[in-house]
Design an enzyme around this catalytic site. Structure first.
Site, PDB file in Angstrom:
ATOM      1  N   SER A  14      15.343 -60.612  -0.687  1.00 36.13           N
ATOM      2  CA  SER A  14      14.550 -61.636   0.223  1.00 36.13           C
ATOM      3  C   SER A  14      13.760 -62.354  -0.700  1.00 36.13           C
ATOM      4  O   SER A  14      12.785 -63.115  -0.424  1.00 36.13           O
ATOM      5  CB  SER A  14      13.467 -61.044   0.932  1.00 36.13           C
ATOM      6  OG  SER A  14      14.204 -60.078   2.028  1.00 36.13           O
ATOM      7  N   GLY A  18      19.871 -67.161  -1.457  1.00 33.41           N
ATOM      8  CA  GLY A  18      20.787 -67.918  -0.497  1.00 33.41           C
ATOM      9  C   GLY A  18      20.325 -69.362  -0.497  1.00 33.41           C
ATOM     10  O   GLY A  18      20.952 -70.326  -0.772  1.00 33.41           O
ATOM     11  N   ASP A  71      23.965 -66.490   5.608  1.00 31.37           N
ATOM     12  CA  ASP A  71      23.754 -67.455   4.308  1.00 31.37           C
ATOM     13  C   ASP A  71      24.880 -68.447   4.476  1.00 31.37           C
ATOM     14  O   ASP A  71      24.495 -69.642   3.961  1.00 31.37           O
ATOM     15  CB  ASP A  71      23.940 -66.675   3.031  1.00 31.37           C
ATOM     16  CG  ASP A  71      22.431 -65.974   2.827  1.00 31.37           C
ATOM     17  OD1 ASP A  71      21.433 -66.842   2.734  1.00 31.37           O
ATOM     18  OD2 ASP A  71      22.576 -64.711   2.344  1.00 31.37           O
ATOM     19  N   LYS A 185       2.741 -61.560 -13.391  1.00 29.10           N
ATOM     20  CA  LYS A 185       3.333 -60.611 -14.270  1.00 29.10           C
ATOM     21  C   LYS A 185       4.952 -60.793 -14.425  1.00 29.10           C
ATOM     22  O   LYS A 185       5.632 -61.063 -13.603  1.00 29.10           O
ATOM     23  CB  LYS A 185       3.273 -59.132 -13.859  1.00 29.10           C
ATOM     24  CG  LYS A 185       1.773 -58.634 -13.625  1.00 29.10           C
ATOM     25  CD  LYS A 185       1.171 -58.420 -15.055  1.00 29.10           C
ATOM     26  CE  LYS A 185       0.007 -57.765 -15.118  1.00 29.10           C
ATOM     27  NZ  LYS A 185      -0.462 -57.904 -16.434  1.00 29.10           N
ATOM     28  N   THR A 186       5.124 -61.125 -15.867  1.00 32.15           N
ATOM     29  CA  THR A 186       6.685 -61.168 -16.109  1.00 32.15           C
ATOM     30  C   THR A 186       7.519 -59.949 -16.502  1.00 32.15           C
ATOM     31  O   THR A 186       8.683 -60.028 -16.578  1.00 32.15           O
ATOM     32  CB  THR A 186       6.585 -61.954 -17.457  1.00 32.15           C
ATOM     33  OG1 THR A 186       6.246 -61.234 -18.467  1.00 32.15           O
ATOM     34  CG2 THR A 186       5.960 -63.130 -16.963  1.00 32.15           C
ATOM     35  N   GLN A 190      11.783 -59.272 -16.965  1.00 31.57           N
ATOM     36  CA  GLN A 190      12.067 -58.702 -18.075  1.00 31.57           C
ATOM     37  C   GLN A 190      13.037 -57.510 -17.662  1.00 31.57           C
ATOM     38  O   GLN A 190      14.354 -57.417 -18.489  1.00 31.57           O
ATOM     39  CB  GLN A 190      11.208 -58.359 -19.283  1.00 31.57           C
ATOM     40  CG  GLN A 190      10.284 -59.666 -19.522  1.00 31.57           C
ATOM     41  CD  GLN A 190       9.155 -59.026 -20.615  1.00 31.57           C
ATOM     42  OE1 GLN A 190       9.393 -58.396 -21.676  1.00 31.57           O
ATOM     43  NE2 GLN A 190       8.050 -59.643 -20.521  1.00 31.57           N
ATOM     44  N   CYS A 378      25.808 -70.294  25.699  1.00 32.14           N
ATOM     45  CA  CYS A 378      26.524 -69.144  25.707  1.00 32.14           C
ATOM     46  C   CYS A 378      26.266 -68.344  26.800  1.00 32.14           C
ATOM     47  O   CYS A 378      26.416 -68.607  27.808  1.00 32.14           O
ATOM     48  CB  CYS A 378      26.694 -68.511  24.115  1.00 32.14           C
ATOM     49  SG  CYS A 378      28.437 -67.833  24.064  1.00 32.14           S
ATOM     50  N   MET A 381      24.568 -70.146  29.467  1.00 33.22           N
ATOM     51  CA  MET A 381      25.168 -70.887  30.461  1.00 33.22           C
ATOM     52  C   MET A 381      25.827 -69.763  31.438  1.00 33.22           C
ATOM     53  O   MET A 381      25.667 -70.109  32.697  1.00 33.22           O
ATOM     54  CB  MET A 381      26.484 -71.585  29.795  1.00 33.22           C
ATOM     55  CG  MET A 381      27.097 -72.336  30.931  1.00 33.22           C
ATOM     56  SD  MET A 381      28.740 -72.973  30.184  1.00 33.22           S
ATOM     57  CE  MET A 381      30.193 -72.142  31.062  1.00 33.22           C
ATOM     58  N   HIS A 513      28.539 -72.710  20.880  1.00 29.55           N
ATOM     59  CA  HIS A 513      27.343 -72.362  20.208  1.00 29.55           C
ATOM     60  C   HIS A 513      26.986 -73.715  19.514  1.00 29.55           C
ATOM     61  O   HIS A 513      27.430 -73.794  18.362  1.00 29.55           O
ATOM     62  CB  HIS A 513      27.277 -71.173  19.261  1.00 29.55           C
ATOM     63  CG  HIS A 513      27.042 -69.870  19.909  1.00 29.55           C
ATOM     64  ND1 HIS A 513      25.901 -69.120  20.144  1.00 29.55           N
ATOM     65  CD2 HIS A 513      28.053 -68.943  20.490  1.00 29.55           C
ATOM     66  CE1 HIS A 513      26.055 -68.250  20.812  1.00 29.55           C
ATOM     67  NE2 HIS A 513      27.590 -68.062  20.697  1.00 29.55           N
ATOM     68  N   GLU A 515      24.463 -74.861  17.641  1.00 29.31           N
ATOM     69  CA  GLU A 515      23.564 -74.271  16.593  1.00 29.31           C
ATOM     70  C   GLU A 515      24.541 -74.441  15.311  1.00 29.31           C
ATOM     71  O   GLU A 515      24.117 -74.672  14.366  1.00 29.31           O
ATOM     72  CB  GLU A 515      22.579 -73.490  16.625  1.00 29.31           C
ATOM     73  CG  GLU A 515      23.322 -71.960  16.820  1.00 29.31           C
ATOM     74  CD  GLU A 515      23.738 -71.609  18.246  1.00 29.31           C
ATOM     75  OE1 GLU A 515      24.007 -72.550  19.101  1.00 29.31           O
ATOM     76  OE2 GLU A 515      23.584 -70.438  18.588  1.00 29.31           O
TER      77      GLU A 515
HETATM   78  N1  GLN Z   1      27.676 -61.850  25.611  1.00 30.85           N
HETATM   79  C1  GLN Z   1      28.354 -63.120  26.329  1.00 30.85           C
HETATM   80  C2  GLN Z   1      29.981 -62.967  26.111  1.00 30.85           C
HETATM   81  O1  GLN Z   1      30.437 -61.971  25.360  1.00 30.85           O
HETATM   82  C3  GLN Z   1      27.735 -64.134  25.711  1.00 30.85           C
HETATM   83  C4  GLN Z   1      28.193 -64.087  24.174  1.00 30.85           C
HETATM   84  C5  GLN Z   1      26.931 -65.103  23.473  1.00 30.85           C
HETATM   85  O2  GLN Z   1      25.916 -65.560  23.946  1.00 30.85           O
HETATM   86  N2  GLN Z   1      27.391 -65.207  22.316  1.00 30.85           N
HETATM   87  O3  GLN Z   1      30.743 -63.702  26.822  1.00 30.85           O
END
Ligand code: GLN
Length: 543
Positions: A14, A18, A71, A185-186, A190, A378, A381, A513, A515
Site C-alpha cells: 500500500s 501502482g 491497478d 527513519k531510513t 536500507q 449494470c 440498470m 460499465h 467507468e
Molecule cells: N449481477 C448482475 C449480472 O451478473 C450485474 C453485474 C454487474 O453489475 N456488474 O448480470
C-alpha cells in the site's frame, strides 16, 4: 527495441507502487514515448475475476475482456490508452501455461523447475507485453522478500543481466516518521534494499514514500548506504490527489536518471493539460453531492474506477464531488427519504448477488418519483427495470433470475436462455468467445437519436463500452416498458444496453460499465453528463 522499467516495492504494501508506476508512465507518454504497462500479481488465482471485491477491490475489465487487477485501471487512466489481457498476469497463469505444456509433452522428458521453466515463461510474457512499446513499465506486485514473489525477482534479475542498460529498477520504499522521536527513519529502506541485493538486483532508483519531506542529508546517507546515485533518490510525500503525483515526480527530477540510463535526450513532457485538470480537482469552484448506493462500501476500492470516473467528470466541470455513502442494506431502516433528499443526484453502481437489492430498488423508486438525477450502472440498470416493472407495470413478482432462478417474471434473464422479441429462445453465441459465462469486455451499442444518451455522447450513433455481467434485460417485456414511459436509448444485437425515462429530467441506466473507459484526460461521456445534470439540479436547489 523496448526499454524496461521495473517497479518493485519494499518495507510494506500500500505504498502506492501502482500510482508511482502509472505516474512514471504518464510522464513518459506525455514526452512522446510509446509507453505500455504490465502488472505482475504473485497470487495463485488465474485472474482476480473470482475474488470478492471486499478481498481484493474492484476487478478491472480491459477492452478485450480480461478480468484484471485494479491497478490496470490506474494505468489506463494515467496513460490514456487501452491495455489488454496481456498487460496483467499472475503466478496462476504462469503455472497453468507451464503445466499445460508439460502435459502436452513439450518439454521432451525434462524435469520441470522454477529455474528455468517458470522464469522463462515470466520473461516471455514480460517481453510479449513490451512488444510494441518504446518503454514498458512493469509493476511487480507484493513486497521484496515475499515467498510468492521470488520467481519474478529472479526473472527480472536474469533480464537485467541480459539487457543491461535497457532495464531500470525503481524500488519504492517507506521512510516512516516516528512522532515521539520527531524523526524520519531510513533503516527500513536500507534493509529492503539489502533484501533486493541479496536476490541479485541493485536498484537504479529509490522512491521514498514519506509523510514529510526527506531532508537532503538523509537522502545522501541513503545514496551511500544503498549504492544508488543521489540524483536517483526521489522523495514522494503524500498528495491530496493521486493525479498530483506525476507533477510531483516531475518536479523532483524523476525523468533525468531515466533518460540518462536509456541514452535519451532530455525528456520534456507536455503537462499543461494535466496541470489544469489537477488544479480543477484541488481547487474546484463548484460542488455537488451524489448519493452512492452500494453494498461494498467498507472497501471503497471495490468501486475504484467509478470513483475515479466521477473525479474525472468533476475535473472537467470544475466541480467537487461530495459522496453521500448510502449502504443499500441499511437504507430501508435508515429511511430512504432522509438519506437521499439532500442529494443532487443518485447513483446505483454494479453488483452481484441478492444482498442489498431491496435498498437499491427503493433508491431507484425515489429517484424516479422525485425526479432526481439518476444513473444506474449494470446491476443498477437491471434493478431500474425491476423497479419499473413492479411499481409501474404492476408486475409485482418481477425480478432477476440472479435472485430467483425459478422466477415467473424474469425481467432480467440469464444470458444463455435469452428470449428475443418474438418469443424465440436465442443462444447468444457472440458471447461465448470469452469462454466464461459472463459477457466481458467491449461491445458496440447503437444509440437512439434525440435521447439523453445520444446527447451525452455528442450525437454519436455507435459507441463502444465495456461489460461484465451474466444477466441481461429480457426483451420479452420491452413493449410493455416502452408503452409505459421507458425509452430504450441504447441497444445492440437485440440486447437492451441503455434505458431512460420519458417523463423525467435525467434518468439514465446502462447495462455496461462506463467507468472502465474514463480517463483524467478524456472523461466518460455518460458519467460527465450525469455530473453536469447533477450540477444543474444543485443550482436549481439554490446551492
Ligand atoms: N449481477 C448482475 C449480472 O451478473 C450485474 C453485474 C454487474 O453489475 N456488474 O448480470
Amino acid at each position: 527495441m523496448t526499454n524496461y522499467i521495473v517497479v518493485t516495492g519494499g518495507v510494506l504494501s500500500s505504498l502506492g507502487k501502482g500510482i508511482t508506476s502509472a505516474s512514471v508512465a504518464a510522464l513518459l507518454g506525455n514526452s512522446n514515448c510509446r509507453v505500455s504497462m504490465l502488472k505482475i500479481d504473485p497470487y495463485i488465482n488465474v485472474d482476480p475475476g473470482t475474488m470478492s471485491p471486499l478481498e481484493h477491490g474492484e476487478v478491472f475489465v480491459t477492452a478485450d475482456g480480461g478480468e484484471t487487477d485494479l491497478d490496470l485501471g490506474h494505468y489506463e487512466r494515467f496513460i490514456n490508452s487501452n491495455l489488454s489481457k496481456r498487460n496483467n498476469f499472475t503466478t496462476g497463469q504462469i503455472y497453468q501455461t507451464v503445466i499445460e505444456r508439460e502435459r502436452r509433452g513439450d518439454y521432451l522428458g525434462k524435469t520441470i523447475q522454477v529455474i528455468p521453466h517458470i522464469t522463462d515463461e515470466i520473461v516471455r510474457r514480460i517481453k510479449a507485453a513490451g512488444k510494441d512499446a518504446d518503454i514498458l513499465v512493469v509493476e511487480l506486485g507484493g513486497t521484496v522478500g515475499d515467498i510468492e514473489g521470488l520467481p519474478f525477482y529472479e526473472a527480472v534479475r536474469q533480464m537485467k543481466r541480459q539487457l543491461k542498460h535497457k532495464m531500470f529498477n525503481i524500488h519504492v520504499t517507506l521512510v516512516p516518521y516516528i512522532s515521539v522521536a520527531d524523526e524520519l527513519k531510513t533503516k527500513p529502506t536500507q534493509h529492503s534494499v539489502q533484501e533486493l541485493k541479496r536476490i541479485g538486483i541493485t536498484p537504479d532508483m529509490l522512491v521514498l514514500r514519506s509523510e514529510k519531506p526527506v531532508p537532503k542529508e538523509m537522502r545522501k546517507k541513503l545514496s551511500v548506504a544503498c549504492d544508488v546515485e543521489f540524483e536517483s533518490i526521489i522523495e514522494a510525500t503524500d498528495a491530496k490527489s493521486i493525479y498530483e503525483m506525476p507533477l510531483k515526480f516531475f518536479d523532483n527530477g524523476i525523468l533525468h536518471p531515466i533518460a540518462r540510463a536509456f541514452n535519451y535526450d532530455e525528456l520534456k513532457p507536455d503537462l499543461r493539460e494535466w496541470k489544469k485538470l489537477v488544479k480543477a480537482i484541488l481547487e474546484p469552484r463548484r460542488e455537488v453531492t451524489i448519493a452512492f448506493v452500494g453494498k461494498y462500501l467498507e472497501l471503497k476500492e471495490s468501486y475504484k474506477s467509478l470513483i475515479e470516473a466521477l473525479t474525472h467528470a468533476g475535473a472537467h466541470t470544475d466541480c467537487k464531488i461530495n459522496f453521500r455513502w448510502a449502504d443499500s442494506e441499511k437504507l430501508l431502516d435508515e429511511g430512504v427519504e432522509k438519506t437521499l433528499t439532500e442529494c443532487d443526484a443518485i447513483l446505483v453502481p454494479g453488483g452481484f448477488g441478492t444482498r442489498g437489492i431491496e435498498g437499491k430498488i427503493a433508491a431507484i423508486k425515489y429517484a424516479r418519483e422525485h425526479k432526481k438525477v439518476f444513473l444506474g450502472i449494470c446491476l443498477g440498470m437491471q434493478l431500474a427495470l425491476i423497479e419499473f416493472a413492479r411499481n409501474v407495470l404492476k408486475i409485482k413478482d418481477a425480478t432477476s433470475q440472479e435472485f430467483d432462478a425459478e422466477a415467473k417474471n424474469p425481467v432480467i434473464y440469464l444470458i444463455d436462455e435469452f428470449i428475443d422479441q418474438t418469443g424465440n429462445k436465442q443462444i447468444r453465441t457472440h458471447c461465448s468467445q470469452f469462454g466464461a459465462t459472463m459477457r466481458l469486455g467491449e461491445y458496440e451499442c447503437n444509440l437512439l437519436e434525440n435521447t439523453l444518451m445520444s446527447k451525452a455522447y455528442g450525437g454519436e450513433k455507435k459507441i463502444f463500452e465495456r461489460h461484465r455481467h451474466r444477466y441481461e434485460a429480457n426483451a420479452k417485456y420491452r413493449d410493455q416498458f416502452e408503452a409505459s414511459g421507458i425509452v430504450v436509448s441504447g441497444e445492440a444485437k437485440g440486447l437492451i444496453e441503455a434505458i431512460e425515462l420519458r417523463d423525467h429530467p435525467w434518468f439514465v441506466a446502462v447495462q455496461f460499465h462506463p467507468e472502465f473507459t474514463s480517463r483524467l484526460q478524456s472523461p466518460n461521456r455518460i458519467i460527465l453528463a450525469f455530473i453536469e445534470n447533477a450540477l444543474i439540479s444543485a443550482e436549481k436547489r439554490g446551492k
